[in-house]
Design an enzyme around this catalytic site. Structure first.
Site, PDB file in Angstrom:
ATOM      1  N   CYS A  53      35.429  33.890  41.805  1.00 41.55           N
ATOM      2  CA  CYS A  53      34.756  33.162  40.721  1.00 41.55           C
ATOM      3  C   CYS A  53      35.677  32.315  39.860  1.00 41.55           C
ATOM      4  CB  CYS A  53      33.980  34.129  39.841  1.00 41.55           C
ATOM      5  SG  CYS A  53      35.023  35.135  38.753  1.00 41.55           S
ATOM      6  N   CYS A 110      36.673  42.391  39.043  1.00 41.01           N
ATOM      7  CA  CYS A 110      36.636  41.239  38.157  1.00 41.01           C
ATOM      8  C   CYS A 110      35.461  41.436  37.191  1.00 41.01           C
ATOM      9  CB  CYS A 110      36.455  39.962  38.974  1.00 41.01           C
ATOM     10  SG  CYS A 110      36.136  38.492  37.963  1.00 41.01           S
ATOM     11  N   CYS A 137      47.401  47.453  41.379  1.00 42.66           N
ATOM     12  CA  CYS A 137      47.715  47.144  42.769  1.00 42.66           C
ATOM     13  C   CYS A 137      46.565  46.280  43.301  1.00 42.66           C
ATOM     14  CB  CYS A 137      47.849  48.451  43.545  1.00 42.66           C
ATOM     15  SG  CYS A 137      48.313  48.252  45.249  1.00 42.66           S
TER      16      CYS A 137
END
Length: 140
Positions: free
Chosen positions: A58, A104, A129
């Site tokens: 995005c 996200c 990570c």
């Protein structure tokens, strides 16, 4: 540097079919199906270029290069996200262990996992990570 993308304005409402049109098969497997790329092969594993790392799905800003460190774990590692609202943490009990998955916050795509208490010399004692394939880098 990755090619520019046409990022959706409201990605949380995209269907799997929409995401498959926007992402490669490998990107879809990691970002939308919580897959993991192989260690030590990702585009940003050893990158030291300054800039801002964004969500490949995005375009949301996630991490700054000054928070990236060499963990030798096989994936890009950061000690803090760009801002507290950049990522969402979610419990992940897959693979027979309890981990904390990182998504996200804008499009809820899988990024990787965060680990604590591993003894890395970072200000936060955290290691985000992150799969390289989940990121793009806007160079400074």
């Amino acid at each position: 540097m990755s090619e520019p993308r046409d990022y959706p304005t409201d990605p949380q409402h995209l269907t799997d079919a929409d995401w498959r049109e926007r992402l490669s098969a490998a990107e879809f497997r990691v970002l939308r199906q919580a897959g993991t790329e192989a260690p030590f092969v990702g585009e940003y594993t050893d990158t030291t270029t300054e800039g801002v790392y964004r969500c490949r799905a995005c375009g949301a800003e996630l991490f700054r290069s000054d928070a990236k460190f060499a963990s030798s774990c096989g994936w890009p590692s950061f000690f803090t996200p760009l801002a507290g609202e950049a990522v969402i943490e979610r419990r992940d009990d897959s693979l027979g262990m309890a981990r904390t998955e990182i998504l996200c916050a804008h499009c809820h795509s899988h990024l990787g996992h965060v680990f604590a208490g591993e003894g890395y010399p970072t200000p936060t004692d955290l290691r985000y990570c992150i799969n390289s394939i989940s990121l793009t880098l806007d160079e400074a």
